[in-house]
Structure formats: C-alpha cells, structure tokens
Design an enzyme around this catalytic site. Structure first.
Site, short mmCIF file in Angstrom:
data_model
loop_
_atom_site.label_atom_id
_atom_site.label_comp_id
_atom_site.label_asym_id
_atom_site.label_seq_id
_atom_site.Cartn_x
_atom_site.Cartn_y
_atom_site.Cartn_z
N CYS A 113 0.73 5.16 -14.09
CA CYS A 113 0.04 4.86 -12.83
C CYS A 113 -0.98 5.95 -12.57
O CYS A 113 -0.74 7.12 -12.87
CB CYS A 113 1.04 4.79 -11.68
SG CYS A 113 0.31 4.26 -10.11
N CYS A 338 13.41 3.09 -6.46
CA CYS A 338 11.99 3.28 -6.18
C CYS A 338 11.55 4.68 -6.58
O CYS A 338 12.19 5.67 -6.22
CB CYS A 338 11.70 3.13 -4.69
SG CYS A 338 12.16 1.57 -4.01
N1 SAH Z 1 1.80 1.15 -6.56
C1 SAH Z 1 2.53 0.24 -5.73
C2 SAH Z 1 3.83 -0.25 -6.33
C3 SAH Z 1 4.72 0.77 -6.99
S1 SAH Z 1 5.54 1.95 -5.96
C4 SAH Z 1 2.76 0.86 -4.36
O1 SAH Z 1 2.42 2.01 -4.15
O2 SAH Z 1 3.28 0.17 -3.48
C5 SAH Z 1 6.81 1.02 -5.19
C6 SAH Z 1 7.42 1.68 -3.98
O3 SAH Z 1 8.25 2.78 -4.36
C7 SAH Z 1 6.40 2.22 -3.02
O4 SAH Z 1 6.64 1.73 -1.73
C8 SAH Z 1 6.62 3.72 -3.07
O5 SAH Z 1 6.26 4.29 -1.86
C9 SAH Z 1 8.11 3.80 -3.40
N2 SAH Z 1 8.51 5.10 -3.97
C10 SAH Z 1 7.85 5.82 -4.89
N3 SAH Z 1 8.49 6.99 -5.12
C11 SAH Z 1 9.60 6.98 -4.34
C12 SAH Z 1 10.67 7.90 -4.15
N4 SAH Z 1 10.73 9.06 -4.79
N5 SAH Z 1 11.64 7.57 -3.26
C13 SAH Z 1 11.59 6.38 -2.59
N6 SAH Z 1 10.61 5.49 -2.75
C14 SAH Z 1 9.61 5.77 -3.61
#
Ligand code: SAH
Length: 351
Positions: A113, A338
């Site tokens: 990404c 996530c």
């Molecule tokens: N690029 C897209 C989809 C992928 S991320 C987006 O940003 O929505 C999917 C979700 O995971 C997002 O809502 C992001 O905020 C969450 N996410 C990423 N890293 C995380 C973490 N360390 N803890 C909890 N949620 C996280």
C-alpha cells in the site's frame, strides 16, 4: 501458461468483443460469463452448453486462473486467514470472518500500500503493485469454495478492507465489483453487502457513485488536520474539509449511511475533546461510526486505550445521536486483524 491472459481479466464488454472479433455471436459471452462466475468453472471443458468451437477458441486464447492458497491459518475465534500466492511470486492475504449467521470476507486490492498510514503494518512495505481484476475476484471465489466446504453459513458479505487502497486501483476494483455483484451472470453478492473502505481519496467519490452502487466506508481516525496529517499522510492531499464535503455530496440510498472508521490510539485521538470535534465534523454527513481499538504492533509507538476510555469516547458520540459501535477486530492471534496484513510468506513459521 503465462503467455495467455487469464480470462477473468476481461470484463463483459471485452468478452463480447472477443467473440465478435472471432466471427462468433456476442451472446456466447454471457454463456461464458455464467460459467466463469455464477458456476465458478475452473476449466473450459466444463462449459457443456457452449458449442465445441467456442470452447476450443476460448481454451486456445485464455486460461482460467485460480489463486493458489499458499497457506491458511485459523484463529481461536474461527477467523481464517488465507495467503494467496500470485503468479509473479508476490502474495496477498484475505480474511474470512464468521459472524452470527454468515461469513464476511475481507479482501485485498493491492500488493502492499502506498498510503503510508503510520499505525498500519501493511504500510511498512510500501506499494509493490495493483492486483488485477482476476486476482481480486479470485480471492472471493477461493473463499466461497472454502466456506462451502465447511458447510453451514453462507459467505454473503465482502469488505474491500484488506491490503491496499481500493480507490488507488480504481479500474480493476470497479471491474471486479461488477463480477462480484452482477445478478445475472456474476457471483451475485448483494450491493448492500459489499463495502469499500478508503483512506479518503476524495477525488474518486463522484466516479465511485457513478460506477458502483456499493457501501462506502471512510477511514477517518482523526477529527483535526494536524492529527490526521500525522496518522495518515494522504490527508495532506485531501484534507478534512475536502473529504467531508465529498462525503456529504455522496449520493446514498434511503436510510443508508457512510461508515466512518476511527481507530482509537491512546493520547493521540481518544480525548473528550476529540470525540466532540468528531461529532461536530460529521454533522453534514449521514454517518455512523465504527470505533476500532488499535491493534498494536511493536515499534509503532502507538498504544491502545483502556476499555473504559474507549467506552467513554463512545458514549459522547451516542449522546450526540450517532450510532457508534466498538469493533474489536477478529483474528489478532494469527495477525489477521485490521492493520496486520502483510502478505509475506516468510513471516509464517507455523507448521
Ligand atoms: N486503505 C483502505 C483499506 C485498508 S485499511 C482504508 O484505509 O480504509 C482497513 C482498515 O484497517 C482501516 O479502517 C484502517 O484504519 C484499519 N487499520 C489499519 N491499521 C490498524 C491497526 N493497527 N489497528 C486497527 N485498525 C487498523
């Protein structure tokens, strides 16, 4: 094999053109599409109602790709993470999540990404490449097969929330969604059960509203530009006023709302002031809020707040008349939650 294209990389229009250019009638395309998606065929010989010459033409021109499940891990909570090997040696992950009466599948749209969110593991590797239409659809087909072989619940919901930023791979994502949701020849998922989650590429919202009738989720994670710049560098290109305007203008079906994801990070975005600012920021939008307690990983320096703090953040939003749900992400014990997806084969050390 690599010299022939994967037929699932062609959309309906391209397949009709292909048949017409080969001197055959266009309706063959719809027959073929039904075999490829609704029936999930994995070779052309299965397409028995298709004339022999059409089948021969297809098999000399294309192959039907199947994502290779390189690895599969199951969490204590039943969540299942697939690692798919792609043909060029890259890999991506999808996560199959059991809910009360159905499965939800979280799929990836890119290898790596480019968004660079500072709390997210996927961001660490940067972007390698976009997934093709066939690679996006392939994750769904493989998971439908897996859910069926387990028996019981149906895979009915899809979230484009895995590795990658879906709106940064716009063309392939839209084309894949078409096959996933088409109710005639496609995989027949309801558009109300497919959700695209974006870091906020606001310049694509109008296109999205035109090209796909799916649900939209926006990863917000902060209610002021200074904090959001720090967490999500994409905010510098699309700051909050622009993002919220795009959300407010996004045409929603009756009673539908945009979901705003808000990761809670101790001392960064979890204060009472943050909650009040969030409530104010979202006023112009038909919004609901998913509060996601941060999944920590070593070295990020970010910490998850205590549950008490998370609940008081939630109650401020509830008082302001928002639906705010605390979403514990599943599968953390197998790094399927996530922000934990990496798609690297070498990190898997279990037997
Ligand atoms: N690029 C897209 C989809 C992928 S991320 C987006 O940003 O929505 C999917 C979700 O995971 C997002 O809502 C992001 O905020 C969450 N996410 C990423 N890293 C995380 C973490 N360390 N803890 C909890 N949620 C996280």
């Amino acid at each position: 094999m690599a010299s022939k294209p994967d037929i699932r990389n062609l959309d309906q229009r391209q397949l009709i053109k292909f048949f017409e250019n080969s001197g055959m009638r266009g309706y063959r395309a719809d027959q073929t599409l039904r075999w490829l998606y609704f029936r999930r065929a994995d070779n052309f010989d299965q397409m028995t109602d298709l004339a022999k010459d059409a089948r021969t033409l297809l098999s000399t021109s294309f192959y039907i790709g199947k994502p290779a499940v390189r690895d599969k891990q199951t969490s204590e909570d039943g969540t299942c993470k697939f690692l798919f090997a792609l043909e060029d040696g890259n890999a991506v992950e999808s996560v199959l999540i059991p809910e009360k009466d159905h499965y939800t599948l979280c799929i990836s749209t890119q290898v790596g990404c480019a968004m660079g969110c500072t709390f997210c593991m996927t961001a660490k590797t940067g972007l390698t490449r976009n997934l093709s239409r066939a690679e996006i659809i392939g994750q769904v087909i493989a998971a439908m097969d897996a859910a069926e072989s387990r028996g019981g619940m149906r895979l009915s919901n899809i979230v484009l929330m895995g590795m990658g930023e879906p709106l940064a791979n716009y063309k392939n994502v839209i084309s894949a969604i078409d096959a996933i949701t088409d109710s005639n020849w496609g995989l027949k998922f309801s558009t109300r059960r497919v959700t695209l989650s974006t870091a906020g590429l606001a310049d694509r919202f109008d296109d999205l509203a035109r090209d796909a009738r799916i649900r939209l989720a926006v990863s917000l994670n902060a209610a002021d530009n200074e904090t959001r710049n720090r967490l999500m560098p994409v905010n510098k290109a699309f700051p909050l006023d622009r993002l919220i305007k795009a959300c407010a203008n996004y045409p929603l079906p009756a009673r539908d709302k945009i979901t705003f994801e808000y990761i809670l990070i101790k001392g960064i975005n979890d204060s009472e002031k943050d909650a009040l600012q969030l409530a104010k920021l979202l006023r112009p939008v038909r919004a609901k809020i998913n509060l996601i307690p941060l999944n920590q990983h070593p070295g990020s320096g970010f910490v998850r707040p205590e549950i008490k703090e998370i609940e008081s953040f939630q109650s401020i939003l509830t008082e302001k008349n928002y639906t705010a749900i605390i979403r514990r992400s599943k599968g953390a014990d197998i790094s399927a939650a996530c922000g934990q997806l990496r798609g690297e084969t070498k990190t898997l050390s279990h037997s």
